[in-house]
Every structure is written in structure tokens, then in C-alpha cells.
Design an enzyme around this catalytic site. Structure first.
Site, mmCIF file in Angstrom:
data_model
loop_
_atom_site.group_PDB
_atom_site.id
_atom_site.type_symbol
_atom_site.label_atom_id
_atom_site.label_comp_id
_atom_site.label_asym_id
_atom_site.label_seq_id
_atom_site.Cartn_x
_atom_site.Cartn_y
_atom_site.Cartn_z
ATOM 1 N N ARG A 1 10.694 64.565 -31.215
ATOM 2 C CA ARG A 1 9.661 64.239 -30.037
ATOM 3 C C ARG A 1 8.368 64.795 -30.175
ATOM 4 O O ARG A 1 7.347 64.061 -29.628
ATOM 5 C CB ARG A 1 10.469 64.884 -28.777
ATOM 6 C CG ARG A 1 11.598 63.935 -28.486
ATOM 7 C CD ARG A 1 12.464 64.418 -27.259
ATOM 8 N NE ARG A 1 13.767 63.870 -27.172
ATOM 9 C CZ ARG A 1 14.633 64.025 -26.329
ATOM 10 N NH1 ARG A 1 14.440 65.320 -25.575
ATOM 11 N NH2 ARG A 1 15.707 63.295 -26.419
ATOM 12 N N TYR B 1 15.672 62.293 -43.421
ATOM 13 C CA TYR B 1 14.070 62.916 -43.777
ATOM 14 C C TYR B 1 14.168 63.217 -45.234
ATOM 15 O O TYR B 1 13.000 63.405 -45.845
ATOM 16 C CB TYR B 1 13.715 63.654 -42.825
ATOM 17 C CG TYR B 1 13.411 62.934 -41.577
ATOM 18 C CD1 TYR B 1 12.528 62.174 -41.059
ATOM 19 C CD2 TYR B 1 14.446 63.317 -40.325
ATOM 20 C CE1 TYR B 1 12.526 61.660 -39.685
ATOM 21 C CE2 TYR B 1 14.572 62.880 -39.243
ATOM 22 C CZ TYR B 1 13.260 61.867 -38.895
ATOM 23 O OH TYR B 1 13.483 61.412 -37.644
ATOM 24 N N LYS C 1 24.963 57.529 -29.189
ATOM 25 C CA LYS C 1 23.669 58.456 -29.241
ATOM 26 C C LYS C 1 23.703 59.248 -28.264
ATOM 27 O O LYS C 1 23.776 58.968 -27.084
ATOM 28 C CB LYS C 1 22.392 57.504 -29.170
ATOM 29 C CG LYS C 1 20.977 58.467 -29.137
ATOM 30 C CD LYS C 1 19.827 57.675 -29.227
ATOM 31 C CE LYS C 1 18.773 58.356 -29.191
ATOM 32 N NZ LYS C 1 17.409 57.698 -29.339
ATOM 33 N N LYS D 1 24.703 59.280 -33.877
ATOM 34 C CA LYS D 1 23.580 59.991 -34.027
ATOM 35 C C LYS D 1 23.780 61.300 -32.921
ATOM 36 O O LYS D 1 24.016 60.984 -31.712
ATOM 37 C CB LYS D 1 22.244 59.211 -33.672
ATOM 38 C CG LYS D 1 20.971 59.883 -33.813
ATOM 39 C CD LYS D 1 20.021 58.986 -33.365
ATOM 40 C CE LYS D 1 18.697 60.051 -33.277
ATOM 41 N NZ LYS D 1 17.772 58.752 -32.725
ATOM 42 N N GLU E 1 31.391 52.588 -26.223
ATOM 43 C CA GLU E 1 29.820 52.348 -26.468
ATOM 44 C C GLU E 1 29.909 51.442 -27.599
ATOM 45 O O GLU E 1 29.335 50.379 -27.688
ATOM 46 C CB GLU E 1 29.066 53.390 -26.962
ATOM 47 C CG GLU E 1 28.741 54.391 -25.539
ATOM 48 C CD GLU E 1 27.656 53.560 -24.538
ATOM 49 O OE1 GLU E 1 27.215 52.331 -25.050
ATOM 50 O OE2 GLU E 1 27.370 53.940 -23.672
ATOM 51 N N LYS F 1 17.176 63.121 -20.926
ATOM 52 C CA LYS F 1 17.792 61.706 -21.174
ATOM 53 C C LYS F 1 19.154 61.328 -20.707
ATOM 54 O O LYS F 1 19.777 60.414 -21.354
ATOM 55 C CB LYS F 1 17.310 61.281 -22.556
ATOM 56 C CG LYS F 1 15.736 61.213 -22.874
ATOM 57 C CD LYS F 1 15.481 60.733 -24.256
ATOM 58 C CE LYS F 1 14.083 60.529 -24.663
ATOM 59 N NZ LYS F 1 13.575 59.862 -25.997
ATOM 60 N N SER G 1 16.076 64.881 -36.825
ATOM 61 C CA SER G 1 15.197 65.826 -37.216
ATOM 62 C C SER G 1 15.186 67.115 -37.027
ATOM 63 O O SER G 1 14.847 68.257 -37.860
ATOM 64 C CB SER G 1 13.835 65.388 -36.217
ATOM 65 O OG SER G 1 14.069 65.669 -34.919
HETATM 66 C C1 PBG Z 1 14.001 57.487 -29.387
HETATM 67 C C2 PBG Z 1 14.454 58.034 -30.737
HETATM 68 C C3 PBG Z 1 14.746 59.465 -30.695
HETATM 69 C C4 PBG Z 1 15.013 59.717 -32.147
HETATM 70 C C5 PBG Z 1 15.142 58.432 -32.724
HETATM 71 N N1 PBG Z 1 14.686 57.360 -31.824
HETATM 72 C C6 PBG Z 1 14.656 60.458 -29.865
HETATM 73 C C7 PBG Z 1 15.269 60.713 -28.700
HETATM 74 O O1 PBG Z 1 16.069 59.728 -28.258
HETATM 75 O O2 PBG Z 1 14.641 61.344 -27.678
HETATM 76 C C8 PBG Z 1 15.831 60.958 -32.723
HETATM 77 C C9 PBG Z 1 15.522 60.970 -34.202
HETATM 78 C C10 PBG Z 1 15.246 62.248 -34.831
HETATM 79 O O3 PBG Z 1 15.322 63.298 -34.083
HETATM 80 O O4 PBG Z 1 15.142 62.377 -35.904
HETATM 81 N N2 PBG Z 1 14.433 56.449 -29.003
#
Ligand code: PBG
Length: 334
Positions: A209, A318, A199, A253, A238, A222, A279
């Protein structure tokens, strides 16, 4: 390969629809789709998400209707993401451990009404913390081992509510192994783990967010736990660790900007591998198509086929409902 023009003409295969269909190497089906849904407290509530046109935060009753639609269209699983009332957030993300919280009560309802639909729950604290981070914050640092202890409990209450797949999205070191141990110890030996293994610290999470209300709370990035987009070798480590620790499936991701990672990981590990079309990817395609710059349906299908071609067994998107609808209505025209 001894190809010589004009004896060899690749366009011959492409000339007619029937032969294009015959030579098609990858197809998507509704079985590949995982539908992420945002949920909120209340009744008959459907809130617009500014950054994600046509995506809504749904109260439980409407979630159930949406989940029914997904089931009818042959979508095997949904993933739930809660938007928590700011008054319930604190530094430790305590509400994540309340077994009557929004996520657990939603899972219980779904399992009662639609027992065959797969339910995926994120394990991470960001919807619940007042600082918007995925873990416990002490002295300006996201503490790894302290976070794992909380995540194990979060996983347990979600498994107890009936969640089928626990999806740790927090990127703490060692969390998959500890969660597996905790689940097994309590008898949840058949609860699956789908780790967000690779990730990346991505700007494409912005609209998400905003959707879960953590955007304005984040004071720093992060990057101390999510991966650097410049790195590829690190993804192997990982993934190897998460598999060794007991992850049944893995996630890469975001989606489209990381197809190379998806391809390499699937090629090497051969485990069930999923892509998350995040997203920001959703919003880019949606907004460009709203403007008429690209064709929504074609762009969506093309983006999902790219995941398949790169080796994904399935994908979070989505666009899941509309994709399943397209596939049902006129698959021949894609
Ligand atoms: C948080 C989480 C995130 C997403 C899924 N779980 C955002 C982040 O890590 O800040 C992102 C999903 C998306 O952008 O559609 N644990």
C-alpha cells in the site's frame, strides 16, 4: 508402518548430498515464478520504495528492461501494479477506465516487444481511488454491484490492451462471472481469469500500500470485502464460487501465514492454484537478512518450497528475479 530402530534409520538417506537429492520431494523452478512489478509514469525513472528494500517503481522503459531480464531467466509471467499520480485519483477511480492509462500503455508496449511473456493485470480500483479502497465508495460503504460494473470495464480495456490474465483482486461478490460474461461478449474468449479467491484482510499488505500510494488514504479497513484471517471454511465457498463463475486459476493470499488454506484448497479443488508471497513477507525476509539474522537466499528458497509442498502450482514473489538467478547459477547448493 512397522518401523523399528535400529534396523530403520531415517538419517541414512540424509547422510550424503547425492542421496538427499534422490529423495527430495519438491523442487522449484523458474516456471513457478510470477514477478510483480510496480510501475510509474515518466521516463528513465526508478523510485525507491521505502518499505521494500531493493524493489523499485519503474517507468515504462525500465519496466521493459526488467521484463526482458525476467524472460531471459525463464520466468513465464509478470504482474503489473501501477502507482498513480494523486491528481488522477478520484472517488470512483475513473482513471482505471482510461484506455490510455499507465497500465494499458505498459501492457501494449510489453506485448509489442515481448509477446511471449505472460502479463497479469489486477482488476481492482485501489490504485485509482482517492480513498484507497478497491471498490466504489457510496455513503461510507464499498458498493458491490456498482463496483462490478466498473471492474468489467476495467477488465475489458486491459484485455483490449493485450493483457493475458485478468486478476480480480477486489473480493466483490459475483465479479468473476460478470467479468467472464463481459470478456466473452466482446470476443475475449481466450483471456484468462486468475481470481484472488481467498484474499484475507491482512496486515502483511502494508508495504504494498505504501508502494502504490494507497496507505495514507485508507480511512477504514478492507474487512467488509477481504476475508477474516480467522476463517478457513469460508475460503472453500469463495473458491467454489469463483471456479463456478469461470475462473481459470485461483490465488490464495497472503502466502506463508496461509499455507493451511493453500493445502486444503488444492487438495479439494485440484485446479491451478497460486500463492501470493505478499509485500510484508518480502520485507520481513529482506530486513531480517539485511541485519544478518537470516540468510537471504536460503530463507527465500525455503519459503517458496513451502508453497510448492503445500500444493501451489506457482507463486507471485518479489524475489522472482533473484530466485531465477539462484536457480540458474547453482541449483545444487540449495
Ligand atoms: C489491491 C491489492 C493488494 C495487493 C495486491 N492487490 C493490497 C490490498 O488488497 O490492500 C497486495 C500485494 C502485496 O502486499 O504484495 N487490490
Amino acid at each position: 508402518m512397522n518401523y523399528k530402530f535400529p534396523a530403520k534409520r531415517l538419517r541414512r538417506n540424509r547422510m550424503k548430498a547425492f542421496s538427499r537429492e534422490l529423495i527430495c520431494e519438491n523442487k522449484i523452478s523458474s516456471d513457478d515464478l510470477i514477478y510483480p512489478i510496480f510501475i510509474i509514469d515518466g521516463h528513465n525513472k526508478k523510485e525507491k520504495i521505502k518499505s521494500m528494500p531493493n524493489i523499485f517503481r519503474l517507468s515504462k522503459d525500465l519496466l521493459l528492461k526488467e521484463a526482458e531480464k525476467a524472460t531471459k531467466l525463464g520466468i513465464p509471467a509478470i504482474a503489473l501494479f501501477p502507482m498513480i499520480d494523486p491528481e488522477k485519483k478520484d472517488k470512483q477511480g475513473s482513471y482505471a477506465l482510461d484506455s490510455k492509462n499507465l497500465i494499458c500503455s505498459s501492457v501494449k508496449l510489453l506485448k509489442r516487444e515481448l509477446p511471449h511473456l505472460g502479463i497479469i493485470c489486477d482488476v481492482a480500483l485501489d490504485p485509482y481511488t482517492s480513498h484507497g479502497h478497491d471498490g466504489v465508495l457510496i455513503n461510507n460503504e464499498i458498493k458491490n454491484d456498482e463496483t462490478i460494473r466498473v471492474l468489467c470495464e476495467q477488465a475489458l480495456i486491459q484485455a483490449d490492451a493485450g493483457c493475458d490474465i485478468i486478476a480480480p483482486s477486489d473480493m466483490m461478490d459475483g465479479r468473476v462471472g460478470e467479468i467472464r460474461k463481459a470478456l466473452d461478449k466482446e470476443g475475449y474468449i481466450n483471456t484468462l481469469i486468475m481470481a484472488y479467491s481467498a484474499k484475507y484482510a491482512s496486515s502483511f499488505y502494508g508495504p504494498f500500500r505504501q508502494a502504490v500510494g494507497s496507505l495514507n488514504q485508507l480511512q477504514f479497513s478492507k474487512k467488509s470485502y477481504q476475508m477474516d484471517p480467522a476463517n478457513s471454511n469460508e475460503a472453500f465457498h469463495e473458491v467454489a464460487l469463483d471456479i463456478a463463475e469461470g475462473s481459470d486459476m485461483i490465488i490464495i493470499k497472503p502466502g506463508m501465514p496461509y499455507l493451511d488454506i493453500l493445502y486444503k484448497i488444492k487438495d479439494k479443488f485440484k485446479v491451478p492454484t497460486f500463492s501470493f508471497q505478499v509485500s510484508g513477507e518480502y520485507s520481513m525476509i529482506s530486513l531480517a537478512s539485511e541485519k544478518g539474522y537470516i540468510n537471504r537466499k536460503n530463507a527465500v528458497i525455503e519459503s517458496l518450497i513451502a508453497f510448492k509442498r503445500a500444493g501451489a502450482d506457482g507463486f507471485f514473489t518479489y524475489f522472482a528475479l533473484e530466485t531465477a538467478e539462484y536457480l540458474r547459477s547453482n541449483s545444487k547448493n540449495i
